[in-house]
Structure formats: structure tokens, C-alpha cells
Design an enzyme around this catalytic site. Structure first.
Site, short mmCIF file in Angstrom:
data_model
loop_
_atom_site.label_atom_id
_atom_site.label_comp_id
_atom_site.label_asym_id
_atom_site.label_seq_id
_atom_site.Cartn_x
_atom_site.Cartn_y
_atom_site.Cartn_z
N ASP A 1 0.86 -1.19 0.00
CA ASP A 1 0.00 0.00 0.00
C ASP A 1 0.90 1.25 0.00
O ASP A 1 2.11 1.15 0.18
CB ASP A 1 -0.87 -0.06 1.27
CG ASP A 1 -1.92 1.02 1.33
OD1 ASP A 1 -2.26 1.60 0.28
OD2 ASP A 1 -2.41 1.29 2.45
N GLU B 1 2.75 4.97 -4.05
CA GLU B 1 2.80 5.90 -5.21
C GLU B 1 4.14 6.60 -5.30
O GLU B 1 4.50 6.94 -6.43
CB GLU B 1 1.65 6.91 -5.09
CG GLU B 1 0.29 6.29 -5.16
CD GLU B 1 -0.08 5.45 -3.93
OE1 GLU B 1 0.39 5.80 -2.83
OE2 GLU B 1 -0.80 4.46 -4.07
N ASP C 1 -8.93 4.29 -2.12
CA ASP C 1 -9.84 4.78 -1.07
C ASP C 1 -11.13 5.36 -1.63
O ASP C 1 -11.33 6.58 -1.69
CB ASP C 1 -9.12 5.83 -0.22
CG ASP C 1 -7.93 5.22 0.49
OD1 ASP C 1 -7.83 3.99 0.55
OD2 ASP C 1 -7.08 5.99 0.97
#
Ligand code: NOJ
Length: 916
Positions: free
Chosen positions: A515, A518, A591
Site C-alpha cells: 500500500d 505511489e 480509497d
């Protein structure tokens, strides 16, 4: 210093307005957009034909900048156009590790040459490429039909690198430089120092005859790309966008720079291989064009055309035109670039067999139901939730632990109070054949007393800041450093952390979730890493930003693979991704929010991903942020059960929402959706086998199956699962009727709830209740299902198979079933697989072997065959197996046209025939 981010502050950290740049704040994009057209020209004197293609030199009339252009064509209908500087001040970044496998280029031939143009062809000569010299442009056509033109509007723009020393002698003032962002750019409080100065690249293309384009994920937007001349361009810049806005072209967590264009006669693709920030503009032109060759006064013709413009902050131009012509061919052309892997990762494997894999073949368990929450509190909580599934008869395979399972967000550790016996917990789950997934983020807490931090620091595994010191940013653990996964040395080091001996408390039934990759940096520009941070080899982060998550995923994949000695298929979910991530595992759409709009948008988002190779994808079921009402939760489970990756997840600040907490009506509706998913897994698994070997996406927009039917081109609320099932999830509240488009004038569609048959090329109003899931089987297909599902995927093998044969208008049907052990690479290394084909024609259903290389002997049996669409049964159905003919039990429902053959006990791996 410990700066643990409190839950209360999370929403405020994540949700501040104006955190992300709008197009007008992206200065390289503005520079290119504002620039007058360029004047590149070339000449035949510079033309060189080589074994693998052709090259030309380009020169810009005003600046005299010189570029080198390479044109190459592959055997399978892909043209590669690469542009770099001719004389380099220093090398420009080229993306590695995304293109895998060996690209074989065809020798090009000069078909003819004129003063202003040379015509190249190759292979059988069906395609032609015209290179115009002045102004420079390339035109690709097939049998006289123009398909794509590169640089039609002279927007090729290539900012050549300047020697920083010569910068002071350039004409521009410091003020000019700042406003154009040449050597420095400021956004909010963040300063980006550009050591290489301006380095952007851009190119325009025209797609002739096309006015439908798709792809370039990830955006929370429609399936059909929008015309961006009046709105923001599609941005490809991987960002952590909590509760992202819908109908926006803002780049989300991952990027695939692949755009597909479709018209009834052809599908084509443009793959722009560049990992820096990229913007894509789309302009549809449907205006009437005067055909210059027609005599004056003659009617002009409508010639739709889509203009696409790609602009990237740095790197080179490496552009692949995929010529199709069918959607399946485009998938395969793209997959042969990014997915076909003769992978060094497999060196340890028994026979070092080249892995002809596109989408990774998921272990069967990972196609089951996943239960996640931020966070399951402790071991007792996990065990209670696990038991809840059994108590309520809802199958599931995997329970997930989010960041709170760790000791202070130090990944690879366990919170000793909450999870004192992690291995015991995994054994508890293992006994029920279930798995555990834990999170592992790319940031490493700066803790000089923690061995992983110390080792990484000592080994030089962190990304550096522009001054060359370890880059420090904040994320969940507070002050953190970020692993530099772009370095193979770091990937190897990281991979080793997953070995059972290193990762205390882990077992072989533990899998991984990457997770925040990025990467998310709470105190960074746009909540990510500054572009002037430095990676291995001295490359700036700006060059490879969009690859960061891909590389973490790759390192984790190596870790799990090595852990099993190369024998077991890894499962890793990643939030950030790039072209090629499909080789490594699953992705989800981050999300989202528990509202109907987000449920609705999950469908086009997942279809866009599927079209661009990222086929094992899903969205958080129930919506990550906020609390879904029970109806929404049910509808989301029903939709999620029809999507490739199926995981319920919820944020820390939301109420608990295990499926049994909302009363029996909800529990039972969810149970039924999940059970149907499990029963359908033989079909899903077969589709993943097709994704793995032929790059066909398990879920597909309708136009992929009905490429000539223009009424399907913009449909995004319904889609196909494989070639057989059309689904239309309910995504609105309080609905009692749903309109479903059943395409194809020669098609028959069978409602799987009622077996009722409907002709194609019509819209149908179908009544629905809370438990209705709309699935239609296309006539001409055979779908395998398990007759029951048990409590997890491992139980499926105890149940027999039912084949549903849906006849087309000619009374025919066809389908496949793929089987293997569901978890290892034996299907590849020892040919331990089995592929069967079921064909129905002229009243005979034949089960035959579809790949005689397969050695897997399954003891699965077909117990029931249901044939839909029969008008009458003239004789008693017979079974022919070897020389024997026997009668079978049957029941014919004349009114519904359904013949059910039961009690069959037919071995799946043996040839047999049923004659009706
Ligand atoms: C952000 C992810 O998108 C979400 O799924 C996860 O629960 C949180 N990070 C906490 O790890």
C-alpha cells in the site's frame, strides 16, 4: 522523533483541498501547450535501413535541435516509434523492466520513394508506413485506409537537455525560468529544483475513423474517454488521493499509458512508454471534412477522427502503435510487449521454462472472498470474524491485517500485545485452508534501534534527497525513509525480508499487500515524493515516479517466489501500478467512499483497467470511507462478487460491517451473492487461464464482444464476464426494475435466474428485488459451475460440476474448463494442467481434450448438465463413453425449454459424449 499520525488527524492530513495540481499548474504541460507548432523536418540522406528497422534524423527549423528517430515493426502488428536526442549532453531515462520478452522486429522494405516521402512496408506488406520529410510526419495505413498519423499537427516537442553551464548564457531571465518552470518550479510550499532543466517530450497523433477511445487508467471517470478540449487532460501521475473525486481526470494511484481506439472495423492501441508525469489530451472530431480529391460541389463525407496528444515531463518518446485489427489482437499485441516473460525470476525453477505469462495466474484462493478491515484489532478479533463466516455460512478465503498489526508501523514486525502468536493464528486459519494477508508499505520507520532500518541504511537502500542524503518524509510511522526499489540490489534485499527465517511469525500461508506505494509522503508535494529526489544511478524521481509502486510489487513478488523456492504462485495486492504490473498480482482502486456513485464508478474503473492489461482488479466492497447503509452494502457485495478481485474493506473510522451485522435479510442476500461467486469459480479460473495465456481480460466492456454494434460502445453499467455472461449490477437505491441492453441481433440471452430466453438487439426491463443479481448467459456458450461451494475455495474440489449449455440460434454451444492444483507452478513446470472443451452441435454434447500437453488428472466429475433453449426432446438422452452407450436421468421442462440431465458422475478428464 516519534510522530505517529493519530487516527483523528488522518482525515485532515489526507483530505486537504487543493493538494493536487490542476493542469494549469503543471508547467511542462503549459510550456508544450503554449508553444507554437514546431517545424521538424528530415531528409532521405539521413535514412538508414538496418536489420531491425529504419532510422532518420529530425531537425527543428528554428532551434536546429536534432533528434534521432527509429521505426520498428513487429511480426504481430505493432509499430514502434522511438525518438531521442541525436547528440546527448547526458543520457535520458529509458524505462526498463516493463518491456519483457524478446521483441522480434521485421526487416523493413522501401516500397517506393518520392521527393518528400518514403514508403516502408514489411512482412506480407499489408501495412504501409509513409514517412513525410517536411514537415515531418508518419502515416500508417492498411490497404489504402489511413489508420494513424503521428505528428499531424506538428506538435512534436522535445526539450533537449542543456548543459547547466550554458544556462546562464541563455536569454531567459530568472523570472521567465520560474514562471515556465525550466530549472526550478514552486508549487505551494514545495520547491522542485530541476538539475537537468527542461526535459519534456510530446507528440500528437490522429486516429482516423475513430471516435471512441478508452484506457489510460487510473481515473475515477467514464469508460469512454472524454474530449479534453474543454476540460482537464487525463493525468498519469501516481498519487494517494483519499476519497477521490468522481468524474475527474486527476491521476490516481497507478498509471497505464495505453489508449485504445475502437470503430466497427478495427480496434487500435497507442502505448506511450514513459514513466514520468504524463498528460493525455483527447479531441474528437466529427465535423464534415471536404474531401480534397472530390470534384467541387460533390457531397462532403463525415470522417470522424480522434486527435490524441501525449505530453511527458521527461524521458524519451517510445511509442507503440498496436494495429489490431480485433480487440483480442490488440490485447495480445500489448501483452506481448509488457507481459510475455522469459523471466530471470524463475531461474531457480525446475526446468527454467520460459514463462509465457501475461496476467499472472492467480492462486485459486485469491479469487475467493477476502475480508479486510483497517484494522482487525487482535488475534481474538481475527478468530471471531473467521468463525463468524462459518457460523453464517458465508464462504471466504482470506482475512487481512492492516498497519495496526505491526509494532509501531514497522513492517515485518508484529504488535506483541495484539498479535503475540502470529504463527499460531496462521495455523488456526490454515486448518480451515484459509490464508492471512498482511500489509507491507514502502516507507521504513527511522528507528536506529530497528534492524531493518539499520540494514537498509547501511546497505544504501533508501532514496536520496537532492543533496544526496537519505530522503526523509512522513507517513504512518512518522519520520520515514523510502526504499529505492528501482535498484535491483534493493529489490533483492527487500525480497529476502520475506523469507520464513527472516520474517518472524510468518508462515507459507501469509501473503502480502503493498500500500502507499505511489509513494505516499504525507508532507511531500501533492502528498508524494519530491521530483528532485534521487534514485539509484543518479536518476531523479521525476523520471520514474510512475514506476515506484511497480518496482515494490516486483520486489515483493520476488520475495514470495523465493520463499517457496520458486514453486508456489505468489499473491500480492498493490495500490500503485504501471504497465506490466499484471505479471505480479492484483490491484485495487484505493480509497473509495461508501456511496452509490462510487459503487457505480467502480465498474468503468475496473473495465478501463481490464482493457489495459491490469486484469486482476477490484474495488473495496462496501466503500472504504464512511458507512454504507445495508442496501448499499448488499448491492456492493453483489457487484463485487462479479468483479475479478473481491475484497471487502473499511477504514478505521467506520463502523464494523461484517456481513452478519445487519439482520438476516442482509446476511442472506450477501451469502447468496458470495456462494454464487464460489460456484462460478471454475469459470473465473478458466478465464484467468485465458488472461494468462492469451491476454483476454476476464471482464470486458460489451464492445469487446460486440465490436460492430455501435450501441455497445459507451455502455459502462453492464459488461461481460468472459464471452458467456452479461452482467448488470444494480447500482441505484430503491430499484425495482432495471433496464438491460441485450446486444446482437442474432444472439439469444438466457436469464440465469429464470432460464427465460430473450432475443438480442433490444433493451429489457427486468424486475428486481434486493436479492436479484442480473446475469444473462449468451446463447452459444457453456459455463461450468460447482454444484455447491463449502466454506472456502479448498472445499470446492469436494463438489461436482454442473455444465450449463446455452444454445444459440443454430442449436450450438461451446465452452472450456481449465483445472490444475490451484496453487503451484506445476501447471507450467510439469504440465500439470487439464483443459477441456465442451461442444454442443446437432444434439451432441462432446467433452474433449483442448490441450493434449496437459498431464493433470483431476478426479472432478460432471454431475449435472443443463441445456437451455431446447424446443423438444425427441428421444431419451444417451451417454456415450468409449464403446458404451447408456441412458441418463433427465427432466425436460418444455415451457422453459430446459433439459436437465442429472446423476451423471462423468469424469471430467475423460472423453465422453451426450446425445440428445
Ligand atoms: C490506505 C489504503 O488505501 C487503505 O486501504 C488502508 O486501509 C490504509 N492506507 C491504511 O493502511
Amino acid at each position: 522523533m516519534e510522530v505517529n499520525v493519530s487516527t483523528e488527524s488522518i482525515e485532515s492530513v489526507l483530505k486537504s483541498e487543493d493538494k493536487f495540481r490542476k493542469n494549469h499548474e503543471i508547467l511542462f504541460y503549459r510550456r508544450q501547450r503554449d508553444k507554437a507548432v514546431s517545424q521538424y523536418f528530415t531528409s532521405y540522406e539521413t535514412f538508414v535501413l538496418t536489420d531491425g528497422g529504419a532510422s532518420l534524423e529530425l531537425c527543428e527549423r528554428d532551434s536546429q535541435d536534432r533528434l534521432s528517430l527509429q521505426i520498428r515493426a513487429t511480426q504481430n502488428g505493432t509499430i514502434r516509434v522511438s525518438i531521442d536526442e541525436l547528440q546527448l549532453v547526458k543520457p535520458r531515462y529509458q524505462v526498463s523492466d516493463v518491456l519483457v520478452g524478446e521483441l522480434r522486429y521485421e526487416p523493413l522494405r522501401v516500397e517506393w520513394k518520392k521527393e518528400d516521402c518514403v514508403c516502408l512496408t514489411w512482412g506480407l506488406g499489408q501495412y504501409q508506413l509513409l514517412a513525410f520529410f517536411s514537415p515531418f510526419k508518419l502515416e500508417i495505413s492498411c490497404a489504402g485506409e489511413e489508420i494513424v498519423t503521428l505528428n499531424p499537427g506538428n506538435k512534436l516537442c522535445f526539450e533537449t537537455l542543456q548543459d547547466p553551464a550554458s544556462r546562464s548564457s541563455s536569454n531567459s531571465s530568472e523570472g521567465d525560468e520560474n514562471c515556465c518552470g525550466l530549472w526550478k518550479e514552486t508549487f505551494r510550499q514545495f520547491e522542485d529544483i530541476k538539475a537537468n532543466g527542461p526535459s519534456s517530450v510530446g507528440l500528437d497523433l490522429s486516429l482516423h475513423g475513430f471516435n471512441h477511445t478508452y484506457g489510460v487508467p487510473e481515473h475515477a471517470d467514464t469508460l469512454l474517454l472524454k474530449d479534453t478540449s474543454v476540460s482537464e487532460a487525463y493525468r498519469l501521475y501516481n498519487l494517494d488521493v483519499f476519497g477521490y473525486e468522481i468524474n475527474s481526470r486527476l491521476g490516481l494511484y497507478g498509471s497505464v499509458p495505453l489508449l485504445l481506439a475502437h470503430k466497427p472495423e478495427r480496434t487500435a492501441g497507442v502505448f506511450w512508454l514513459n514513466s514520468s508525469e504524463t498528460l493525455v489530451d483527447v479531441k474528437y472530431n466529427t465535423e464534415q471534412n471536404e474531401d480534397e480529391d472530390e470534384p467541387p460541389g460533390k457531397k462532403s463525407r463525415i470522417s470522424p477522427r480522434t486527435d490524441v496528444r501525449w505530453i511527458s515531463e521527461s524521458g524519451t518518446i517510445d511509442c507503440f502503435i498496436l494495429l489490431g485489427p480485433t480487440p483480442a489482437q490488440v490485447f495480445s499485441q500489448y501483452a506481448q510487449l509488457t507481459g510475455k516473460c522469459r523471466c530471470r525470476l524463475y531461474n531457480g525453477c525446475a526446468r527454467n521454462r520460459p514463462l509465457l505469462s501475461y496476467q499472472a495466474l492467480p492462486p485459486l484462493f485469491s479469487l475467493g472472498n477476502h475480508q479486510c478491515r483497517w484494522n482487525y484489532e487482535d488475534e481474538a478479533d481475527v478468530k471471531a470474524v473467521d468463525a463468524g463466516f462459518d457460523l453464517h455460512g458465508i464462504p471466504y478465503d482470506v482475512i487481512w491485517l492492516d498497519i495496526e498489526h505491526t509494532d509501531g508501523k514497522r513492517y515485518f514486525t508484529w504488535d506483541s500485545k495484539r498479535f503475540p502468536n502470529p504463527a499460531e493464528l496462521q495455523h488456526h486459519l490454515m486448518k480451515k485452508k484459509r490464508k492471512l494477508v498482511v500489509i507491507s508499505d514502502p516507507h521504513i520507520k527511522m528507528d536506529p534501534d530497528w534492524s531493518i532500518y539499520c540494514e537498509a541504511k547501511k546497505g544504501g537502500h533508501f532514496v536520496k534527497n537532492r543533496e544526496g542524503f537519505d530522503f526523509e518524509g512522513t507517513c504512518w510511522p512518522g519520520e520515514s525513509c523510502y526504499l529505492d526499489f528501482s535498484s535491483s540490489k534493493t529489490r533483492l534485499w527487500y525480497a529476502r525480508q520475506f523469507s520464513l527465517s527472516k520474517y518472524e511469525g510468518s508462515t507459507e500461508s501469509l501473503f502480502v499487500w503493498n500500500d502507499m506505494n505511489e509513494p505516499s509522503v504525507f508532507n511531500g508535494p501533492e502528498q508524494t515524493m519530491p521530483k528532485d529526489a534521487l534514485h539509484h544511478g543518479g536518476w531523479e524521481h521525476r523520471e520514474l515516479h510512475n514506476l515506484y509502486g511497480f518496482y515494490q510489487h516486483m520486489a515483493t513478488f520476488e520475495g514470495l517466489l523465493t520463499r517457496s523456492g520458486g514453486t508456489e504462485r505468489p499473491f500480492i495486492l498493490t495500490r500503485s501500478f504501471f504497465a506490466g504490473s499484471q505479471r505480479l498480482g492484483a490491484i485495487w482502486t484505493g480509497d473509495n467512499v461508501a456511496t452509490w456513485e462510487y459503487l457505480k464508478i467502480s465498474i468503468p474503473m475496473l473495465l478501463s483497467l481490464s482493457l489495459t492489461g491490469i486484469q486482476f482488479c477490484g474495488a473495496d466492497v462496501g466503500g472504504f470511507v464512511q458507512d454504507p447503509d445495508p442496501e448499499l452494502l448488499v448491492r456492493w457485495y453483489q457487484a463485487g462478487a462479479l468483479q475479478p478481485f473481491f475484497r471487502a474493506h473499511s477504514a478505521k473510522m467506520t463502523k464494523r460491517r461484517e456481513p452478519w451485522l445487519f439482520g438476516e435479510e442482509v446476511t442472506s442476500a450477501i451469502r447468496s451473492a458470495v456462494q454464487d461467486r464460489y460456484c462460478l469459480l471454475p469459470y473465473w479460473y478458466t478465464l484467468f487461464h485465458q488472461a494468462h495465456t492469451a491476454a483476454l481480460p476476464p471482464i470486458r466492456p460489451l464492445w469487446v464482444e460486440f465490436p460492430k454494434d455501435t450501441s455497445t460502445f459507451a455502455v459502462e453499467n453492464q459488461y461481460m464476464i468472459g464471452g458467456a455472461l452479461l452482467v448488470c449490477p444494480v447500482t441505484d437505491p430503491g430499484v425495482t426494475e432495471v433496464k438491460v441492453l441485450l446486444p446482437g441481433s442474432n444472439e439469444l440471452w438466457y436469464d440465469t435466474n429464470t432460464s427465460e430466453v430473450h432475443k438480442g438487439a433490444r433493451s429489457l426491463d427486468v424486475p428486481v428485488t434486493l436479492t436479484t443479481v442480473l446475469v444473462f448467459q449468451r446463447g452459444g456458450t457453456v459455463v461450468p459451475r460447482r454444484t455447491a461451494c463449502g466454506s472456502c475455495t479448498a472445499d470446492l474440489q469436494h463438489y461436482t460440476i454442473t455444465l450449463t449449455v446455452a444454445l444459440d440460434i443454430k442449436g450450438k454451444a461451446d465452452g472450456f474448463l481449465y483445472l490444475d492444483d490451484g496453487h503451484s507452478f506445476n501447471y507450467r513446470d510439469q504440465m500439470q494442467f487439464c483443459l477441456r472443451r465442451f461442444s454442443m452441435q446437432a444434439g451432441r454434447l462432446v467433452n474433449s481434450c483442448a490441450n493434449d500437453k496437459g498431464l493433470f488428472v483431476s478426479d472432478d466429475k460432471v454431475e449435472t448438465v443443463v441445456i437451455l433453449g431446447l424446443k423438444s426432446v425427441k428421444r431419451k438422452p444417451k451417454l456415450k463413453s468409449g464403446a458404451k452407450r447408456t441412458s441418463v436421468m433427465f427432466e425436460f421442462d418444455k415451457k422453459r425449454g430446459v433439459l436437465t440431465l442429472s446423476g451423471l458422475e462423468l469424469e471430467i478428464c475423460k472423453d465422453w459424449e451426450i446425445i440428445i
